[in-house]
Scaffold this motif. Structure first.
Motif, PDB file in Angstrom:
ATOM      1  N   ARG A 221       0.836  -1.210   0.000  1.00  0.00           N
ATOM      2  CA  ARG A 221       0.000   0.000   0.000  1.00  0.00           C
ATOM      3  C   ARG A 221       0.868   1.256   0.000  1.00  0.00           C
ATOM      4  NH1 ARG A 221      -2.751  -3.564  -1.029  1.00  0.00           N
ATOM      5  NH2 ARG A 221      -4.809  -4.163  -0.229  1.00  0.00           N
ATOM      6  N   LEU A 222       2.066   1.164   0.561  1.00  0.00           N
ATOM      7  CA  LEU A 222       2.950   2.331   0.643  1.00  0.00           C
ATOM      8  C   LEU A 222       3.726   2.563  -0.647  1.00  0.00           C
ATOM      9  CD1 LEU A 222       4.459   1.874   4.234  1.00  0.00           C
ATOM     10  CD2 LEU A 222       2.489   3.274   3.546  1.00  0.00           C
ATOM     11  N   GLU A 223       4.087   1.464  -1.326  1.00  0.00           N
ATOM     12  CA  GLU A 223       4.831   1.607  -2.580  1.00  0.00           C
ATOM     13  C   GLU A 223       3.964   2.319  -3.616  1.00  0.00           C
ATOM     14  OE1 GLU A 223       7.899  -1.869  -3.176  1.00  0.00           O
ATOM     15  OE2 GLU A 223       5.955  -2.698  -2.587  1.00  0.00           O
ATOM     16  N   GLY A 224       4.543   3.261  -4.304  1.00  0.00           N
ATOM     17  CA  GLY A 224       3.812   4.045  -5.284  1.00  0.00           C
ATOM     18  C   GLY A 224       3.297   5.372  -4.742  1.00  0.00           C
ATOM     19  N   LEU A 225       3.237   5.503  -3.401  1.00  0.00           N
ATOM     20  CA  LEU A 225       2.830   6.775  -2.805  1.00  0.00           C
ATOM     21  C   LEU A 225       3.991   7.763  -2.815  1.00  0.00           C
ATOM     22  CD1 LEU A 225       0.823   5.604   0.352  1.00  0.00           C
ATOM     23  CD2 LEU A 225      -0.093   6.282  -1.878  1.00  0.00           C
ATOM     24  N   THR A 226       3.666   9.044  -2.846  1.00  0.00           N
ATOM     25  CA  THR A 226       4.669  10.099  -2.690  1.00  0.00           C
ATOM     26  C   THR A 226       4.228  11.028  -1.567  1.00  0.00           C
ATOM     27  OG1 THR A 226       3.640  11.533  -4.356  1.00  0.00           O
ATOM     28  CG2 THR A 226       5.363  10.012  -5.118  1.00  0.00           C
ATOM     29  N   ALA A 227       5.197  11.769  -1.009  1.00  0.00           N
ATOM     30  CA  ALA A 227       4.903  12.668   0.107  1.00  0.00           C
ATOM     31  C   ALA A 227       5.606  14.000  -0.110  1.00  0.00           C
ATOM     32  CB  ALA A 227       5.347  12.046   1.428  1.00  0.00           C
ATOM     33  N   LEU A 228       5.022  15.043   0.454  1.00  0.00           N
ATOM     34  CA  LEU A 228       5.607  16.377   0.392  1.00  0.00           C
ATOM     35  C   LEU A 228       6.525  16.578   1.587  1.00  0.00           C
ATOM     36  CD1 LEU A 228       5.517  19.176  -1.087  1.00  0.00           C
ATOM     37  CD2 LEU A 228       3.873  19.853   0.683  1.00  0.00           C
ATOM     38  N   HIS A 229       7.762  17.013   1.300  1.00  0.00           N
ATOM     39  CA  HIS A 229       8.737  17.347   2.346  1.00  0.00           C
ATOM     40  C   HIS A 229       8.978  18.851   2.316  1.00  0.00           C
ATOM     41  CE1 HIS A 229      10.426  13.129   3.045  1.00  0.00           C
ATOM     42  NE2 HIS A 229       9.546  12.974   2.062  1.00  0.00           N
ATOM     43  N   SER A 230       9.029  19.478   3.481  1.00  0.00           N
ATOM     44  CA  SER A 230       9.247  20.921   3.553  1.00  0.00           C
ATOM     45  C   SER A 230      10.039  21.267   4.817  1.00  0.00           C
ATOM     46  CB  SER A 230       7.907  21.668   3.564  1.00  0.00           C
ATOM     47  OG  SER A 230       8.099  23.042   3.815  1.00  0.00           O
ATOM     48  N   ASN A 231      10.863  22.311   4.718  1.00  0.00           N
ATOM     49  CA  ASN A 231      11.593  22.794   5.891  1.00  0.00           C
ATOM     50  C   ASN A 231      10.944  24.063   6.455  1.00  0.00           C
ATOM     51  OD1 ASN A 231      12.329  24.713   4.015  1.00  0.00           O
ATOM     52  ND2 ASN A 231      14.540  24.499   4.309  1.00  0.00           N
ATOM     53  N   ASN A 232       9.657  24.260   6.187  1.00  0.00           N
ATOM     54  CA  ASN A 232       8.998  25.495   6.614  1.00  0.00           C
ATOM     55  C   ASN A 232       8.980  25.661   8.132  1.00  0.00           C
ATOM     56  OD1 ASN A 232       7.173  23.380   6.892  1.00  0.00           O
ATOM     57  ND2 ASN A 232       5.380  24.605   6.373  1.00  0.00           N
ATOM     58  N   ASP A 233       8.895  24.552   8.887  1.00  0.00           N
ATOM     59  CA  ASP A 233       8.895  24.663  10.345  1.00  0.00           C
ATOM     60  C   ASP A 233      10.238  25.181  10.857  1.00  0.00           C
ATOM     61  OD1 ASP A 233       6.308  23.777  10.504  1.00  0.00           O
ATOM     62  OD2 ASP A 233       6.831  21.716  11.004  1.00  0.00           O
ATOM     63  N   GLY A 234      11.340  24.629  10.355  1.00  0.00           N
ATOM     64  CA  GLY A 234      12.657  25.095  10.772  1.00  0.00           C
ATOM     65  C   GLY A 234      12.891  26.532  10.361  1.00  0.00           C
ATOM     66  N   PHE A 235      12.431  26.860   9.178  1.00  0.00           N
ATOM     67  CA  PHE A 235      12.526  28.216   8.658  1.00  0.00           C
ATOM     68  C   PHE A 235      11.821  29.193   9.608  1.00  0.00           C
ATOM     69  CE2 PHE A 235      11.768  31.555   5.494  1.00  0.00           C
ATOM     70  CZ  PHE A 235      12.875  31.461   4.660  1.00  0.00           C
ATOM     71  N   SER A 236      10.605  28.816  10.010  1.00  0.00           N
ATOM     72  CA  SER A 236       9.811  29.670  10.896  1.00  0.00           C
ATOM     73  C   SER A 236      10.432  29.770  12.291  1.00  0.00           C
ATOM     74  CB  SER A 236       8.376  29.133  11.009  1.00  0.00           C
ATOM     75  OG  SER A 236       7.748  29.107   9.747  1.00  0.00           O
ATOM     76  N   GLN A 237      10.959  28.647  12.795  1.00  0.00           N
ATOM     77  CA  GLN A 237      11.584  28.647  14.115  1.00  0.00           C
ATOM     78  C   GLN A 237      12.811  29.557  14.157  1.00  0.00           C
ATOM     79  OE1 GLN A 237      11.047  27.243  17.186  1.00  0.00           O
ATOM     80  NE2 GLN A 237       9.037  26.490  16.573  1.00  0.00           N
ATOM     81  N   GLU A 238      13.606  29.539  13.090  1.00  0.00           N
ATOM     82  CA  GLU A 238      14.778  30.400  13.040  1.00  0.00           C
ATOM     83  C   GLU A 238      14.370  31.866  13.143  1.00  0.00           C
ATOM     84  OE1 GLU A 238      18.779  31.798  12.505  1.00  0.00           O
ATOM     85  OE2 GLU A 238      17.935  29.893  13.202  1.00  0.00           O
ATOM     86  N   LEU A 239      13.341  32.250  12.407  1.00  0.00           N
ATOM     87  CA  LEU A 239      12.859  33.636  12.453  1.00  0.00           C
ATOM     88  C   LEU A 239      12.259  33.975  13.817  1.00  0.00           C
ATOM     89  CD1 LEU A 239      11.178  33.866   8.935  1.00  0.00           C
ATOM     90  CD2 LEU A 239      13.168  35.163   9.698  1.00  0.00           C
ATOM     91  N   LYS A 240      11.452  33.059  14.349  1.00  0.00           N
ATOM     92  CA  LYS A 240      10.785  33.306  15.626  1.00  0.00           C
ATOM     93  C   LYS A 240      11.781  33.419  16.775  1.00  0.00           C
ATOM     94  CE  LYS A 240       7.580  31.055  18.866  1.00  0.00           C
ATOM     95  NZ  LYS A 240       6.748  29.835  19.103  1.00  0.00           N
TER      96      LYS A 240
END
Length: 375
Positions: A221-240
């Motif tokens: 069921r997992l093979e063939g799926l794709t996922a979105l990866h983002s560093n937006n949380d780290g980006f926001s933490q650095e600014l905050k």
């Protein structure tokens, strides 16, 4: 130069290991002190063709292990300590074999290395054997130069690391920089200075075994799926956390990667999601994605049967393959103690998606499942 003293843990045995510290409390490696420039910018490397050095390796490891005196597995599925080998002395063929063994074992630990003493350029030359070196979007590099050296630093005079985890558990399983279009492969951490007592360990989990531990039907069921990866949380933490002193060298990154990837050398399938950077399953409603990712993140975190713990001394080098592992810091030592290291992070291929196989026979090969009638 400040004198160096050996510190022993209070109340410990006279035979207990001791750790180097400067008598005046100064860092052992001042040239590697973190440097922060809010105005600094870097350009992305862009796409490139990656040919993994492990493809050239002799599987008997004659060049890597010819000086080895002892090898000890830290757990059955991930992690091996190797004694007698100096990484700085390896030939190109030895480095090829290092890539292969890191792919097979996930993480390799080398104590007593002179790697920290050979200088920025020599270190980069060795590690760039595995791919172009990544420059982090906000983490510091050395005050003395070398943007590719990501400095890992925690001390009472610099609490950025601890502020970034304020109010949260510092145990956060991840693979570094998975939002890159071509995320890291064989990666190095060079430990410069450790806390005076125990602590500052790295936890490593096998993503290959994380996938194998799932039921065969669920794996498909997992093979063939794709996922979105983002560093937006780290980006926001650095600014905050750092306001006008925040370092933003690059723009926020996002990338779509297969949930199950294939290693280009070993052919092993590995679960490629992590709680820090993986945000959602493409094509799923949010609730469906949250439910599935929540289970997978829990699976990675709780399954200590395919994890190991890396313990450092000054001079330890960890070499690990981020395509087949997740890892976490621990911050399990007293606040204010100095933990000082550097990471060099070669980028690798665009993740190769695992193809769905109708009947790969894997369940019958799994004695634990077959013997219990689970196939």
């Amino acid at each position: 130069m400040p004198s160096i003293v050996a510190l022993r843990v209070t109340g410990s045995s006279p035979k207990a290991a001791i750790r180097e510290k400067n008598e005046d409390g100064a860092p052992l490696f001042p040239d590697y002190m973190p440097f922060y420039d809010p105005l600094e910018k870097v350009e992305d490397i862009g796409t490139f063709e990656h040919k993994d050095p492990g493809l050239r390796a002799d599987p008997a490891f004659p060049n890597l292990l010819k000086e080895a005196t002892k090898m000890s597995d830290l757990s059955p599925h991930v992690g091996t300590e190797i004694e007698g080998v100096q990484l700085s002395q390896l030939s190109p063929a030895g480095l090829d074999e290092l890539a292969l063994l890191a792919a097979q074992r996930g993480a390799l630990v080398f104590h007593g290395q002179d790697f920290r003493d050979i200088g920025f350029e020599a270190q980069k030359k060795i590690v760039s054997h595995f791919g172009p070196l990544h420059v982090h979007g906000w983490a510091p590099h050395p005050a003395a130069g070398s943007a590719e050296h990501m400095i890992i630093y925690d001390h009472k005079d610099d609490l950025r690391v601890r502020r970034s985890w304020k109010g949260r558990s510092p145990i956060q399983w991840h693979t570094d920089q998975s939002p890159e279009l071509q995320p890291p492969g064989t990666t190095f951490i060079g430990m410069l200075e450790t806390p005076s007592a125990a602590g500052g360990d790295t936890l490593v989990s096998s993503s290959v075994q994380a996938f194998k531990a799932l039921s065969p039907r669920f794996r498909k069921r997992l093979e063939g799926l794709t996922a979105l990866h983002s560093n937006n949380d780290g980006f926001s933490q650095e600014l905050k956390n750092n306001g006008s002193d925040a370092v933003m060298r690059r723009q926020e990154l996002t990338a779509e990667h297969p949930v199950v990837r294939v290693h280009p050398v070993t052919g092993e399938k590995a679960l490629y999601v992590n709680p820090v950077y993986t945000k959602r399953i493409i094509g799923y409603d949010q609730e469906e994605s949250d439910h599935l990712l929540g289970f997978l993140f829990d699976h990675i975190a709780k399954r200590a049967d395919f994890q190991c713990r890396i313990r450092y001394e000054a001079g330890t080098v960890l070499v690990w393959d981020q395509r087949v592992t997740n890892h976490s810091q621990t911050l399990n030592y007293d606040a204010g103690e100095r933990r000082h290291a550097f990471r060099l992070t070669p980028l690798a291929e665009k993740p190769i998606a695992s193809m769905i196989e109708e009947d790969d026979g894997e369940c019958q090969k799994d004695v634990g499942r077959a013997s219990l009638g689970l196939c």
